[in-house]
Design an enzyme around this catalytic site. Structure first.
Site, PDB file in Angstrom:
ATOM      1  CB  CYS A  45      -0.938   0.003   1.204  1.00  0.00           C
ATOM      2  SG  CYS A  45      -2.145  -1.340   1.195  1.00  0.00           S
ATOM      3  CG  ASP A 139     -24.145   8.732 -12.525  1.00  0.00           C
ATOM      4  OD1 ASP A 139     -23.084   8.434 -11.941  1.00  0.00           O
ATOM      5  OD2 ASP A 139     -24.638   8.025 -13.438  1.00  0.00           O
TER       6      ASP A 139
END
Length: 218
Positions: A45, A139
């Site tokens: 990570c 959206d």
């Protein structure tokens, strides 16, 4: 059942390294990428967060906001950012969500609803399913979900490629073929009749009636 493509991305409030946000409000009229991590100070990570910092301008050029998440507190994220900058040569300037209470991880189906306790007592392996990439449209609907194992670094160049496809196909009645990249030929969408296709694209190449190939619309 977990989250699915075209489902509305769950809204939430959370603390981040850049202050408290409401997710949908933070997205605004942009596209967004939410990518998650099982714990701070994990090696794979660390490389991912650093690479995202380096290529953030590519996302911004496409009108895409980046936000990370890790199952630790935001104070830990700030200390981790020092390590990321030192080892990867770039410091994250995008927000990283603190999810020490597991709220967002559970809301997005990355951890079981029964998860509880002290995040500091959990190992990365306990949170190994918190390795997702969500691409979310203006959206507020989910356009892409990727899930990676802890041992495999994510390919964020591929995420950029998919965003190019998503944005192109949102604005034109086309689909992109295997391994498509910006500038390659595209496929006329199956929902478009030949009559409409002629109005939109003029002529096309069709090795099969259902496989109608045209240059990428500009």
């Amino acid at each position: 059942m977990g989250l699915q493509i075209n489902q509305e991305a769950p809204d939430f409030e959370a603390d981040t390294t850049q202050g408290r946000i409401r997710f949908h409000e933070w997205i605004g009229d942009s596209w967004a990428v939410l990518f998650s991590h099982p714990k701070d100070f994990t090696p794979v990570c660390t490389t991912e967060l650093g690479y995202m910092a380096k290529i953030q301008p590519e996302f911004e050029r496409r009108g895409v906001k980046i936000i990370g998440l890790s199952v630790d507190a935001t104070e830990d994220h700030e200390r981790w950012a020092d390590d990321i900058e030192e080892t990867q040569g770039a410091r994250p300037t995008y927000p990283i969500i603190g999810d020490a209470d597991f709220t967002v991880s559970k809301l997005y189906g990355m951890l079981p609803a029964s998860t509880s306790g002290d995040a500091k007592e959990r190992t990365p392996a306990d949170n190994q399913t918190v390795r997702n990439v969500f691409v979310i449209g203006p959206d507020k609907k989910i356009k892409l979900i990727l899930v990676y194992p802890m041992t495999t670094g994510r390919n964020f160049d591929e995420v950029l490629r998919v965003i190019d496809s998503l944005q192109l196909t949102a604005n034109h009645k086309v689909a992109t073929p295997v391994n498509w990249k910006q500038g390659d030929d595209v496929i006329i969408a199956g929902s478009v009749s030949d009559e409409e296709a002629e109005q939109l694209f003029g002529t096309w190449r069709a090795p099969k009636p259902y496989l109608r190939i045209v240059p990428q619309p500009s």
